[in-house]
Scaffold this motif. Sequence first.
Motif, short mmCIF file in Angstrom:
data_model
loop_
_atom_site.label_atom_id
_atom_site.label_comp_id
_atom_site.label_asym_id
_atom_site.label_seq_id
_atom_site.Cartn_x
_atom_site.Cartn_y
_atom_site.Cartn_z
N LYS A 117 0.83 -1.20 0.00
CA LYS A 117 0.00 0.00 0.00
C LYS A 117 0.87 1.26 0.00
O LYS A 117 0.61 2.21 -0.74
CB LYS A 117 -0.92 -0.02 1.22
CG LYS A 117 -1.90 1.12 1.28
CD LYS A 117 -2.81 0.97 2.49
CE LYS A 117 -3.79 2.11 2.59
NZ LYS A 117 -4.67 1.98 3.74
N HIS A 137 2.47 1.73 -3.36
CA HIS A 137 1.49 2.23 -4.31
C HIS A 137 1.31 3.74 -4.15
O HIS A 137 1.23 4.48 -5.15
CB HIS A 137 0.15 1.51 -4.12
CG HIS A 137 -0.82 1.77 -5.21
ND1 HIS A 137 -1.79 2.72 -5.11
CD2 HIS A 137 -0.96 1.20 -6.43
CE1 HIS A 137 -2.49 2.75 -6.22
NE2 HIS A 137 -2.01 1.83 -7.04
N GLU A 138 1.27 4.22 -2.92
CA GLU A 138 1.17 5.66 -2.67
C GLU A 138 2.42 6.39 -3.18
O GLU A 138 2.32 7.48 -3.75
CB GLU A 138 0.98 5.94 -1.18
CG GLU A 138 -0.39 5.56 -0.66
CD GLU A 138 -1.50 6.37 -1.31
OE1 GLU A 138 -1.35 7.59 -1.49
OE2 GLU A 138 -2.52 5.74 -1.67
N LYS A 165 2.13 6.85 -6.86
CA LYS A 165 1.25 7.95 -7.21
C LYS A 165 1.96 9.30 -7.06
O LYS A 165 1.87 10.16 -7.92
CB LYS A 165 -0.01 7.93 -6.34
CG LYS A 165 -1.01 6.90 -6.76
CD LYS A 165 -2.40 7.24 -6.26
CE LYS A 165 -2.71 6.60 -4.96
NZ LYS A 165 -4.08 6.81 -4.49
#
Length: 76
Positions: free
Chosen positions: A41, A44-45, A48
């Motif tokens: 997670k 993934h951030e 971004k």
Amino acid sequence: MARMDISTEKSTWLLQARDFLEEARRLKPGPARNELRQTAKVLHELAKLDAKSVLLKSGSALDLDWPREPDGRRIR
């Protein structure tokens, strides 16, 4: 209108996140699996944020990201 180049290659962050998720799927539920999922997670951030910074550096960021005055003008 300016042409925007969109990269089709996946970021290193996303590839690592995918690897962590695949490993987590192999494990039984528990703390180790949860830690791998949390790590994915976070990666993934980071992906971004990295993609957003690349857009900002290239100058092709969309106007939608900029704050606006009540009358619609961009705040600089």
